[in-house]
Design a protein around this motif. Structure first.
Motif, PDB file in Angstrom:
ATOM      1  N   ILE A 111       0.850  -1.205   0.000  1.00  0.00           N
ATOM      2  CA  ILE A 111       0.000   0.000   0.000  1.00  0.00           C
ATOM      3  C   ILE A 111       0.880   1.248   0.000  1.00  0.00           C
ATOM      4  O   ILE A 111       0.658   2.207  -0.756  1.00  0.00           O
ATOM      5  CB  ILE A 111      -0.936   0.012   1.230  1.00  0.00           C
ATOM      6  CG1 ILE A 111      -1.789  -1.270   1.289  1.00  0.00           C
ATOM      7  CG2 ILE A 111      -1.818   1.264   1.222  1.00  0.00           C
ATOM      8  CD1 ILE A 111      -2.615  -1.554   0.065  1.00  0.00           C
ATOM      9  N   TYR A 112       1.925   1.236   0.831  1.00  0.00           N
ATOM     10  CA  TYR A 112       2.882   2.354   0.901  1.00  0.00           C
ATOM     11  C   TYR A 112       3.590   2.531  -0.445  1.00  0.00           C
ATOM     12  O   TYR A 112       3.696   3.619  -0.983  1.00  0.00           O
ATOM     13  CB  TYR A 112       3.861   2.042   2.025  1.00  0.00           C
ATOM     14  CG  TYR A 112       5.064   2.936   2.198  1.00  0.00           C
ATOM     15  CD1 TYR A 112       6.346   2.385   2.298  1.00  0.00           C
ATOM     16  CD2 TYR A 112       4.948   4.321   2.335  1.00  0.00           C
ATOM     17  CE1 TYR A 112       7.463   3.175   2.514  1.00  0.00           C
ATOM     18  CE2 TYR A 112       6.068   5.125   2.539  1.00  0.00           C
ATOM     19  CZ  TYR A 112       7.323   4.541   2.623  1.00  0.00           C
ATOM     20  OH  TYR A 112       8.446   5.331   2.831  1.00  0.00           O
ATOM     21  N   ALA A 113       4.017   1.410  -1.014  1.00  0.00           N
ATOM     22  CA  ALA A 113       4.713   1.450  -2.314  1.00  0.00           C
ATOM     23  C   ALA A 113       3.792   2.017  -3.390  1.00  0.00           C
ATOM     24  O   ALA A 113       4.181   2.886  -4.181  1.00  0.00           O
ATOM     25  CB  ALA A 113       5.190   0.057  -2.696  1.00  0.00           C
ATOM     26  N   PHE A 283      11.216  -1.823  15.969  1.00  0.00           N
ATOM     27  CA  PHE A 283      10.973  -3.214  15.623  1.00  0.00           C
ATOM     28  C   PHE A 283      10.225  -3.422  14.300  1.00  0.00           C
ATOM     29  O   PHE A 283       9.972  -4.564  13.917  1.00  0.00           O
ATOM     30  CB  PHE A 283      10.246  -3.905  16.772  1.00  0.00           C
ATOM     31  CG  PHE A 283      11.100  -3.992  18.016  1.00  0.00           C
ATOM     32  CD1 PHE A 283      10.937  -3.077  19.054  1.00  0.00           C
ATOM     33  CD2 PHE A 283      12.101  -4.948  18.120  1.00  0.00           C
ATOM     34  CE1 PHE A 283      11.746  -3.132  20.186  1.00  0.00           C
ATOM     35  CE2 PHE A 283      12.912  -5.018  19.253  1.00  0.00           C
ATOM     36  CZ  PHE A 283      12.737  -4.099  20.290  1.00  0.00           C
ATOM     37  N   ARG A 284       9.878  -2.340  13.606  1.00  0.00           N
ATOM     38  CA  ARG A 284       9.279  -2.501  12.275  1.00  0.00           C
ATOM     39  C   ARG A 284      10.275  -3.271  11.401  1.00  0.00           C
ATOM     40  O   ARG A 284      11.473  -2.990  11.425  1.00  0.00           O
ATOM     41  CB  ARG A 284       8.971  -1.132  11.675  1.00  0.00           C
ATOM     42  CG  ARG A 284       8.346  -1.129  10.311  1.00  0.00           C
ATOM     43  CD  ARG A 284       7.700   0.231  10.010  1.00  0.00           C
ATOM     44  NE  ARG A 284       8.676   1.289   9.875  1.00  0.00           N
ATOM     45  CZ  ARG A 284       9.034   1.818   8.693  1.00  0.00           C
ATOM     46  NH1 ARG A 284       8.530   1.323   7.567  1.00  0.00           N
ATOM     47  NH2 ARG A 284       9.901   2.808   8.625  1.00  0.00           N
ATOM     48  N   ASN A 285       9.765  -4.241  10.634  1.00  0.00           N
ATOM     49  CA  ASN A 285      10.602  -5.044   9.737  1.00  0.00           C
ATOM     50  C   ASN A 285      11.726  -5.730  10.522  1.00  0.00           C
ATOM     51  O   ASN A 285      12.845  -5.856  10.019  1.00  0.00           O
ATOM     52  CB  ASN A 285      11.184  -4.187   8.622  1.00  0.00           C
ATOM     53  CG  ASN A 285      11.639  -5.015   7.426  1.00  0.00           C
ATOM     54  OD1 ASN A 285      11.285  -6.175   7.299  1.00  0.00           O
ATOM     55  ND2 ASN A 285      12.465  -4.415   6.572  1.00  0.00           N
ATOM     56  N   THR A 289      15.228  -1.478   9.105  1.00  0.00           N
ATOM     57  CA  THR A 289      14.944  -0.312   8.270  1.00  0.00           C
ATOM     58  C   THR A 289      16.022   0.728   8.545  1.00  0.00           C
ATOM     59  O   THR A 289      16.576   0.785   9.647  1.00  0.00           O
ATOM     60  CB  THR A 289      13.563   0.343   8.535  1.00  0.00           C
ATOM     61  OG1 THR A 289      13.703   1.398   9.497  1.00  0.00           O
ATOM     62  CG2 THR A 289      12.552  -0.667   9.019  1.00  0.00           C
ATOM     63  N   CYS A 290      16.306   1.549   7.568  1.00  0.00           N
ATOM     64  CA  CYS A 290      17.385   2.545   7.710  1.00  0.00           C
ATOM     65  C   CYS A 290      16.974   3.671   8.638  1.00  0.00           C
ATOM     66  O   CYS A 290      17.815   4.467   9.045  1.00  0.00           O
ATOM     67  CB  CYS A 290      17.725   3.106   6.340  1.00  0.00           C
ATOM     68  SG  CYS A 290      16.285   3.822   5.595  1.00  0.00           S
ATOM     69  N   VAL A 291      15.684   3.775   8.939  1.00  0.00           N
ATOM     70  CA  VAL A 291      15.223   4.841   9.829  1.00  0.00           C
ATOM     71  C   VAL A 291      14.850   4.301  11.207  1.00  0.00           C
ATOM     72  O   VAL A 291      14.257   5.002  12.020  1.00  0.00           O
ATOM     73  CB  VAL A 291      14.015   5.600   9.227  1.00  0.00           C
ATOM     74  CG1 VAL A 291      14.460   6.436   8.025  1.00  0.00           C
ATOM     75  CG2 VAL A 291      12.906   4.640   8.819  1.00  0.00           C
ATOM     76  N   ILE A 446       7.453   8.102  10.384  1.00  0.00           N
ATOM     77  CA  ILE A 446       7.380   9.375   9.657  1.00  0.00           C
ATOM     78  C   ILE A 446       7.281   9.192   8.137  1.00  0.00           C
ATOM     79  O   ILE A 446       6.989  10.127   7.420  1.00  0.00           O
ATOM     80  CB  ILE A 446       8.622  10.239   9.970  1.00  0.00           C
ATOM     81  CG1 ILE A 446       9.915   9.458   9.706  1.00  0.00           C
ATOM     82  CG2 ILE A 446       8.578  10.739  11.403  1.00  0.00           C
ATOM     83  CD1 ILE A 446      11.187  10.229  10.010  1.00  0.00           C
ATOM     84  N   SER A 447       7.534   7.979   7.652  1.00  0.00           N
ATOM     85  CA  SER A 447       7.654   7.780   6.199  1.00  0.00           C
ATOM     86  C   SER A 447       6.307   7.828   5.508  1.00  0.00           C
ATOM     87  O   SER A 447       5.383   7.097   5.878  1.00  0.00           O
ATOM     88  CB  SER A 447       8.327   6.429   5.931  1.00  0.00           C
ATOM     89  OG  SER A 447       9.544   6.366   6.645  1.00  0.00           O
ATOM     90  N   THR A 448       6.211   8.709   4.504  1.00  0.00           N
ATOM     91  CA  THR A 448       4.983   8.816   3.714  1.00  0.00           C
ATOM     92  C   THR A 448       5.308   9.469   2.376  1.00  0.00           C
ATOM     93  O   THR A 448       6.260  10.251   2.283  1.00  0.00           O
ATOM     94  CB  THR A 448       3.918   9.651   4.475  1.00  0.00           C
ATOM     95  OG1 THR A 448       2.715   9.705   3.701  1.00  0.00           O
ATOM     96  CG2 THR A 448       4.412  11.064   4.736  1.00  0.00           C
TER      97      THR A 448
HETATM   98  O1  LIG Z   1      14.613   1.202   3.319  1.00  0.00           O
HETATM   99  C1  LIG Z   1      14.132   1.678   4.299  1.00  0.00           C
HETATM  100  O2  LIG Z   1      14.534   1.472   5.445  1.00  0.00           O
HETATM  101  C2  LIG Z   1      12.968   2.550   4.080  1.00  0.00           C
HETATM  102  O3  LIG Z   1      13.405   3.805   3.657  1.00  0.00           O
HETATM  103  C3  LIG Z   1      12.151   2.618   5.322  1.00  0.00           C
HETATM  104  S1  LIG Z   1      10.683   3.459   5.147  1.00  0.00           S
HETATM  105  O4  LIG Z   1      10.677   4.275   3.912  1.00  0.00           O
HETATM  106  O5  LIG Z   1       9.616   2.446   5.102  1.00  0.00           O
HETATM  107  O6  LIG Z   1      10.648   4.286   6.345  1.00  0.00           O
END
Ligand SMILES: O=C(O)[C@H](O)CS(=O)(=O)O
Ligand SMILES: NC(=O)C1=CN([C@@H]2O[C@H](COP(=O)(O)OP(=O)(O)OC[C@H]3O[C@@H](n4cnc5c(N)ncnc54)[C@H](OP(=O)(O)O)[C@@H]3O)[C@@H](O)[C@H]2O)C=CC1
Length: 486
Positions: A111-113, A283-285, A289-291, A446-448
């Protein structure tokens, strides 16, 4: 194989210049399920020759695509958005099977993609230029926006669909073409996207997806002068390599690299909200995640209360195969990732840290790891300077605002940062002083598509998403119209 509603979405061939094909030499590489270790299938092991063909076709297709009216480009992207939503269940099943994240998270990623495709379908029609008042009466100054041209993208395994659409969406909206190399661990998500792009009417050759040798494919992408821009998401180390390789042909670059996000809890924070934010940010993913919050700084007055609440939530996480109901933490992507989190925990223990929960590989074995909280973290530990990229939450105590801002900024990275406070003055002061491309205040997510995503310092170059994400695929051309006097 996977039990898909539309089995044609699972492709074991590369998509090159509008043709589904094997590698020239027929070689393949296996794709495995990180939850079970089973082989899902294979994909072609493509190299430089296939990449060169894809780039040549992309260059021809781009010149035609740039002439298509923006509204029509937007309509094709809108159709692609609709197709992604209509096939979201299959796309999520493919994603979880090759990447490991729980199915609900995978569906959330789809959905985000898709939202990037939707956003840039709309933005395509708003590529405005300027008419600038000229200093002489007989001329006019125009600044027009034109597509960069043929582009290349290299994407990571942790968000295999969203990181692709965050690049392909603005590229196609701007009138560019794109040759994509997905991560070798998660190629099927990108290939399924190519199936839907073809069905949506993306012209032949405009989008290619090559699987295989990173160095060979990336080498051709960075060497080939037809490629005018490279966009990369992945580690800072590989980003540096690609930047060096792109210098010879002066390519435009977008680099979304590593992070080391501080997550700060001030003593005036809403602690329940802060725990909620820490859980989603950390803990997401499964922390990949890079954030992700990499360092959790908690003001001493609320450290015990925050720590107790956080540990209770972490203990409630369910580790297992992302395809199973109720699972909230999947496997890590590979053995290297398991070794890294083990190293960080051992180092923290050796330097005085205390494991409050977790701390070792999960009883399920394989690539599963116990979600972990460590207290008594210090700046001397590996967790303070390296990105863990796994389910480890180190708690660092602090006393003053000035102290924690200095600690938070003491890193070469600057992607995301988060803090919780109900003091408005502090919210502005701290937001302005944190050295990061993105700051979450009283939120851990925060990602959107609407917002500019990207880092400062060695976390990268450029922004993705928002109106800024489109500019990355545009050039400004100055046109001077003279001789207009009567
Ligand atoms: O690759 C990532 O970690 C993404 O940028 C994380 S996000 O966009 O879902 O925050
Ligand atoms: N800022 C951001 O948005 C993000 C940053 N990251 C960062 O990336 C790291 C983890 O992701 P990971 O995928 O392992 O990162 P890598 O940098 O190892 O891989 C990312 C992509 O680069 C490719 N690649 C690797 N080496 C080369 C090369 N020499 N030339 C061309 N392409 C190459 C990989 O291909 P192959 O798979 O075939 O090796 C993959 O497609 C972490 O540091 C994380 O923070 C990850 C996601 C998002």
């Amino acid at each position: 194989m996977l039990n898909l509603k539309d089995p044609s979405l699972l492709r074991q061939q590369a998509f090159i210049a509008g043709v589904w094909t094997d590698a020239d030499d027929g070689k393949t590489l296996d794709v495995t399920n990180p939850a079970t270790g089973e082989t899902l299938g294979t994909v072609p092991l493509c190299s430089a020759a296939e990449t060169e063909r894809a780039i040549a076709a992309a260059d021809v297709a781009q010149r035609a695509w740039a002439k298509v009216p923006a509204k029509e480009r937007g309509a094709v992207l809108r159709k692609l958005f609709d197709l992604m939503l209509a096939n979201a269940d299959d796309l999520a099943l493919i994603l979880t099977s090759e990447q490991g994240k729980p199915l609900a998270e995978a569906r959330g990623e789809i959905i985000y993609a898709a939202s990037f495709i939707e956003w840039f379908a709309e933005e395509a029609r708003r590529i405005y230029g300027d008419v600038i008042p000229a200093p002489q009466g007989d001329r006019r100054i125009l600044a027009i926006k034109q597509p960069v041209g043929t582009t290349a993208a290299i994407t990571p395994w942790n968000f295999p669909t969203a990181m692709l659409t965050r690049k392909a969406g603005p590229a196609l909206a701007a009138g560019c073409s794109m040759v994509v190399k997905p991560a070798s661990q998660t190629p099927y998500s990108a290939l399924a996207f190519a199936v839907l792009a073809e069905r949506a009417g993306v012209p032949k050759g405009l989008l290619s997806v090559l699987t295989g040798s990173a160095s060979q494919i990336g080498g051709e992408m960075t060497r080939n002068p037809l490629v005018r821009k490279l966009t990369f998401t992945g580690s800072t180390e590989v980003g540096r390599t690609l930047m060096r390789q792109s210098a010879d042909t002066i390519k435009k670059l977008s680099l979304e690299l590593g992070g080391n996000a501080p997550f700060i809890v001030f003593d005036d924070a809403d602690l329940d909200a802060a725990v909620e934010g820490a859980m989603i940010s950390k803990f997401r993913n499964t922390g990949q995640t890079c954030v992700c919050a990499n360092r959790l700084y908690v003001q001493r007055g609320v450290l015990k209360a925050f720590s107790d609440k956080l540990v209770a939530r972490v203990k409630a996480l369910k580790v297992g195969n992302g395809l199973d109901a109720g699972i909230t933490q999947g496997p890590l992507i590979d053995a290297k990732a398991v070794a890294k989190i083990e190293e960080h925990i051992a180092d923290a223990r050796a330097k005085g840290g205390e494991v409050l929960t977790g701390g070792k590989p999960h009883a399920l074995g394989g690539l599963f790891f116990e979600p972990t909280v460590v207290s008594g973290a210090t700046s001397e530990m590996l967790v303070a300077v390296e990105e863990t990229f796994g389910p480890l939450a180190p708690l660092f105590p602090f006393d003053t605002e000035a102290e924690v801002i200095a600690l938070a900024n003491d890193t070469e990275f600057g992607l995301a940062a988060y803090f919780y406070s109900r003091d408005l003055g502090r919210a502005m002061r701290v937001s302005e002083q944190l050295e990061a491309g993105m700051v979450g205040v009283n939120t851990g997510l925060i990602s959107t598509a609407e917002a500019p995503f990207g880092g400062v310092k060695q976390s990268g170059l450029g922004r993705e998403g928002s109106k800024y994400g489109l500019e990355e695929f545009l050039e400004v051309k100055y046109v001077c119209l003279a001789g207009l006097a009567e």
